[in-house]
Structure formats: structure tokens, C-alpha cells
Motif scaffolding. Structure first.
Motif, PDB file in Angstrom:
ATOM      1  N   LEU A  58       0.865  -1.044  -0.100  1.00  0.00           N
ATOM      2  CA  LEU A  58      -0.070   0.014   0.077  1.00  0.00           C
ATOM      3  C   LEU A  58       0.817   1.219   0.031  1.00  0.00           C
ATOM      4  N   LEU A  59       1.955   1.292   0.855  1.00  0.00           N
ATOM      5  CA  LEU A  59       2.792   2.383   0.929  1.00  0.00           C
ATOM      6  C   LEU A  59       3.511   2.538  -0.502  1.00  0.00           C
ATOM      7  N   ASP A  60       3.844   1.441  -1.200  1.00  0.00           N
ATOM      8  CA  ASP A  60       4.538   1.597  -2.424  1.00  0.00           C
ATOM      9  C   ASP A  60       3.694   2.194  -3.467  1.00  0.00           C
ATOM     10  N   SER A  61       2.415   1.533  -3.474  1.00  0.00           N
ATOM     11  CA  SER A  61       1.403   2.127  -4.392  1.00  0.00           C
ATOM     12  C   SER A  61       1.072   3.794  -4.336  1.00  0.00           C
ATOM     13  N   LEU A  62       1.189   4.216  -2.965  1.00  0.00           N
ATOM     14  CA  LEU A  62       0.605   5.331  -2.677  1.00  0.00           C
ATOM     15  C   LEU A  62       1.927   6.522  -2.836  1.00  0.00           C
ATOM     16  N   ARG A  63       3.197   6.018  -3.172  1.00  0.00           N
ATOM     17  CA  ARG A  63       4.001   6.858  -3.560  1.00  0.00           C
ATOM     18  C   ARG A  63       3.594   7.725  -4.764  1.00  0.00           C
ATOM     19  N   SER A  64       4.263   8.797  -5.264  1.00  0.00           N
ATOM     20  CA  SER A  64       4.173   9.499  -6.429  1.00  0.00           C
ATOM     21  C   SER A  64       4.456   8.805  -7.739  1.00  0.00           C
ATOM     22  N   ASP A  65       5.534   7.837  -7.432  1.00  0.00           N
ATOM     23  CA  ASP A  65       5.886   7.111  -8.537  1.00  0.00           C
ATOM     24  C   ASP A  65       5.485   5.630  -8.608  1.00  0.00           C
ATOM     25  N   GLY A  66       4.564   5.298  -7.509  1.00  0.00           N
ATOM     26  CA  GLY A  66       4.000   3.827  -7.306  1.00  0.00           C
ATOM     27  C   GLY A  66       3.120   3.367  -8.252  1.00  0.00           C
ATOM     28  N   THR A  67       3.126   2.099  -8.360  1.00  0.00           N
ATOM     29  CA  THR A  67       1.987   1.216  -9.347  1.00  0.00           C
ATOM     30  C   THR A  67       1.752   0.194  -8.397  1.00  0.00           C
ATOM     31  N   PRO A  68       0.238  -0.199  -8.750  1.00  0.00           N
ATOM     32  CA  PRO A  68      -0.500  -1.182  -8.074  1.00  0.00           C
ATOM     33  C   PRO A  68      -0.269  -2.518  -8.520  1.00  0.00           C
ATOM     34  N   SER A  69       0.932  -2.883  -9.208  1.00  0.00           N
ATOM     35  CA  SER A  69       0.953  -4.155  -9.527  1.00  0.00           C
ATOM     36  C   SER A  69       1.472  -5.186  -8.579  1.00  0.00           C
ATOM     37  N   ARG A  70       2.121  -4.726  -7.460  1.00  0.00           N
ATOM     38  CA  ARG A  70       2.466  -5.649  -6.357  1.00  0.00           C
ATOM     39  C   ARG A  70       1.196  -5.841  -5.511  1.00  0.00           C
ATOM     40  N   LEU A  71       0.491  -4.479  -5.295  1.00  0.00           N
ATOM     41  CA  LEU A  71      -0.414  -4.786  -4.281  1.00  0.00           C
ATOM     42  C   LEU A  71      -1.593  -5.889  -4.946  1.00  0.00           C
ATOM     43  N   ILE A  72      -1.921  -5.749  -6.301  1.00  0.00           N
ATOM     44  CA  ILE A  72      -2.945  -6.508  -6.978  1.00  0.00           C
ATOM     45  C   ILE A  72      -2.434  -8.095  -6.718  1.00  0.00           C
ATOM     46  N   SER A  73      -1.043  -8.405  -6.773  1.00  0.00           N
ATOM     47  CA  SER A  73      -0.564  -9.725  -6.474  1.00  0.00           C
ATOM     48  C   SER A  73      -0.868 -10.323  -5.110  1.00  0.00           C
ATOM     49  N   ILE A  74      -0.638  -9.235  -3.960  1.00  0.00           N
ATOM     50  CA  ILE A  74      -0.923  -9.711  -2.725  1.00  0.00           C
ATOM     51  C   ILE A  74      -2.437  -9.782  -2.668  1.00  0.00           C
TER      52      ILE A  74
END
Length: 388
Positions: A58-74
Motif C-alpha cells: 500500500l505504501l509503495d502504491s501511494l508513492r508519487s511514482d508507485g504502481t499497483p502491480s505488487r498490491l494486486i498480486s498480494i
């Protein structure tokens, strides 16, 4: 956001990441208070590991350069595992959305020194990220749950096929079938039959109820679908009020309770015969006590046994008026079971009733005051449309 705002937001995200351990423990304390989690196959260590992964993603995705790919996998991993662990979907989604509350509290933690205006500008982003995560978790949970139900249904069909095989299963085979279905081989079972089309509707209702109270098995047999479930009932088959709701507005045939798994075959055969006997436009619950006369008549007709032949040919020796009065009296007596009540219904003396019953016995050799003869005459009269 501007580059400066992006930098300040990313900096807040990283400072909040430093509080990951506290976030996880706070989330665990609140989630494990839910009895649905405590009663499931989920361990605290599993939940902790998933929480670390989820909050990090979630924190990775919230970064300005973040992408949701890892969050979707989780989300796929969490949804799939929780379905296998039988965590209720409502509890799972409640826990996932708790991520927002915990995450927001730590983003706004005074020690992080967050700019209130920065938080307000990003509140929608935080919520939509958590909400998207929850949606993916739900999607994979439902897909896995469907796969589990399908696998269970396939296994049930396999063992029910053995139960209904042309050759009756031996004792050892019954024990094996009972073990696979997780029922007692000596338990009691309700068996009901509906049309195959109605079976789709009833199966859906049973699935909804099964998660709360009812274990059930559905098995398609030609034009009919059988429903079988364990019961504490030992009397003649009937539906309890909660079960009636599951069969509402459809024609359903309920067999006598099967006392033991080995007797389910006989109850299934009875349910199917009752179902076949029902009128086309029926939408009621029918039991053997309701339909035994009609079922018996149809089964006898199937082997060429017309019970009307033991009554009506012998009454041809009397006049039309005498035959009509005798049949009227016999039919009324079989309904009331009383000479006096029959006389009151027909407005004649008790002795007149007795004389007509004696005349019927003289012509046919059947005494309707004897139970065996009475049963045969009941079916014979129904055969000719003279309903007793």
C-alpha cells in the motif's frame, strides 16, 4: 501535484513506513478481536506476515511514482488463502478496509509532522488505493470459493453416484461414502425431490443457508434433483418451517426420513415416485401420507393391476340406483370411518348405512370395516374417479 508536493508526500510515506511494525500490531489487535477470524483456520503469524506485505505494498502504491502491480498480486494471495481458511467474506473485507483507518492514523501521527493540507489533498488517493485493494481481494476470494464449492460438489457427486449405483453398496463402501460426505452412516436423513429446473433455484437457496446451518447434498437424477440433508427427525417425512422457505413456490416431494445412509436409496425412490405423481401445475409440499393412494394406483397400473376390477364388475348385478347409493355410502364411510357420521352426512339411519355396506360386501366380497379391504377399496374408487 507539483514536484515539491510529490517530494513532501513521498517523504511522509517513507516516514510512515518507519512505523510499519506499529501499524501491523495495531491492525492485528483489532482484527483478531473478530470471532470469525479467531474461529477460522487463520494463524496470527499468517495474518502478521500478510499485514506486513499489504501495508508495504500500500505504501509503495501511494508513492508519487508507485504502481499497483505488487498490491494486486498480494490481493490475489490474500483473497485465495482466506477463502481456503473459511474466513467469512464480510469479516475479510472489514479487515481489509481497516487498513485505511490504521494507515491514515499513522500518516497523521504527530511524530510524522505531516502538513494537514497535504493529508487532505491525498485522502481520496489513500482511500481509493485501499478500496481497489479490497475489490481485488474480494474478486479472488469469490473465485477461489467457487472453485472450492465446485470441487466439493464434484466429490459429492462421485460418492452419491456410488450410493445410488445399481448394485447396493456393501457395509464397508457405505462407511467410506459416509466418511467422504462427513456424515454418520447411522444418522437420519431427509430426502426431497424437485424438478430439475426448480433444482437450480433450490440449490442456490440451500447454498445461502448452508453457510449458516444446513449441510446438504444435491444430486441430479434425470428430470429430478434430489436434496439430502442430515436431520434429527425420526417420524414420517415433512419439512420444518425453516426448510419450507428453501422450497417456497416450487413443487417438492418429501420422502419418509431415511434411518441410516443405506436407506437413502429407498427414500430417494419414494421422493421421485411422489414427484412423478404430482399434477403439472403443482407448487406445494407433498409427502407420502398425502399421495400414497395416488402413487399406489399409478404403480399398480404400471404392472397392469386395476383394483377397480375387484369392485365395479361385481356391482353390475344391481340396479343403477342401488349401485349409486351403495358407492355413495361406501365412499362416505371411508372418509368418516364412522357409521353414525356417515348416516348424518347422508341423512339416513345408521342401520341403512350398515345395510348398504353389507350389500357392498355381498356383491364384491370386500368388507370396508376391515382395514385391508378398506385400503383396496379406497384405491379402487379413486381409480374410477369416485373419490373416498
Amino acid at each position: 501535484m507539483s514536484d515539491e508536493q510529490d517530494w513532501r508526500w513521498d517523504d511522509l510515506i517513507e516516514r510512515t513506513r518507519g512505523r510499519l511494525g506499529a501499524m501491523v500490531e495495531q491492525f492485528l489487535a483489532r482484527t483478531m478481536a473478530d470471532p470469525s477470524y479467531a474461529d477460522s483456520g487463520l494463524t496470527a503469524e499468517d495474518l502478521r506476515r500478510a499485514s506486513v506485505e499489504s501495508f508495504s505494498a500500500l505504501l509503495d502504491s501511494l508513492r508519487s511514482d508507485g504502481t499497483p502491480s505488487r498490491l494486486i498480486s498480494i490481493a490475489e494471495s490474500v483473497g485465495t488463502r482466506r477463502a481456503r481458511q473459511a474466513v467469512p467474506l464480510e469479516s475479510l473485507l472489514r479487515a481489509v478496509r481497516l487498513d485505511f483507518t490504521v494507515l491514515w492514523e499513522h500518516l497523521a501521527e504527530p511524530s510524522c509532522d505531516a502538513d494537514p493540507a497535504l493529508l487532505v489533498r491525498n485522502a481520496g488517493r489513500v482511500w481509493s488505493t485501499v478500496d481497489e485493494f479490497a475489490a481485488h481481494v474480494q474478486e479472488h476470494y469469490l473465485a477461489e470459493q467457487l472453485a472450492i464449492e465446485q470441487a466439493n460438489a464434484d466429490l459429492q457427486r462421485q460418492y452419491l453416484s456410488q450410493l445410488f449405483a445399481p448394485t447396493r453398496p456393501a457395509e464397508a463402501a457405505l462407511e467410506r461414502i459416509a466418511g467422504a460426505l462427513r456424515v454418520s452412516p447411522s444418522g437420519n436423513f431427509c430426502v426431497a425431490a424437485v424438478s430439475r429446473d426448480d433444482g437450480v433455484v433450490v440449490r442456490r437457496r440451500f447454498r445461502g443457508a448452508a453457510r449458516c446451518a444446513h449441510a446438504f447434498f444435491a444430486y441430479d437424477m434425470g428430470h429430478h434433483t434430489l436434496f439430502i440433508w442430515p436431520t434429527d427427525e425420526v417420524a414420517l417425512g415433512r419439512l420444518s418451517p425453516p426448510m419450507k422457505d428453501l422450497f417456497a413456490d416450487v413443487a417438492v416431494a418429501v420422502a419418509p426420513v431415511a434411518r441410516g445412509l443405506a436407506r437413502v436409496r429407498e427414500s430417494a425412490a419414494a421422493a421421485r415416485e411422489i414427484m412423478i405423481d404430482l399434477p403439472m401445475d403443482s407448487s406445494e409440499v407433498a409427502t407420502l401420507s398425502d399421495r400414497w393412494r395416488s402413487v399406489t394406483r399409478h404403480l399398480l397400473a404400471g404392472v397392469g393391476c386395476d383394483l377397480g376390477q375387484i369392485v365395479f364388475p361385481y356391482l353390475e348385478r344391481c340396479t343403477d340406483l342401488e349401485r349409486r347409493k351403495i358407492l355413495e355410502t361406501v365412499s362416505t364411510y371411508l372418509e368418516t370411518g364412522s357409521l353414525g357420521d356417515t348416516g348424518r352426512v347422508l341423512k339416513c339411519h345408521r342401520n341403512t348405512v350398515l345395510n348398504r355396506l353389507n350389500a357392498f360386501e355381498k356383491y364384491t366380497g370386500l368388507d370396508v370395516q376391515r382395514p385391508y379391504d378398506a385400503a383396496a377399496v379406497i384405491i379402487a374408487l379413486e381409480w374410477q374417479g369416485t373419490r373416498p
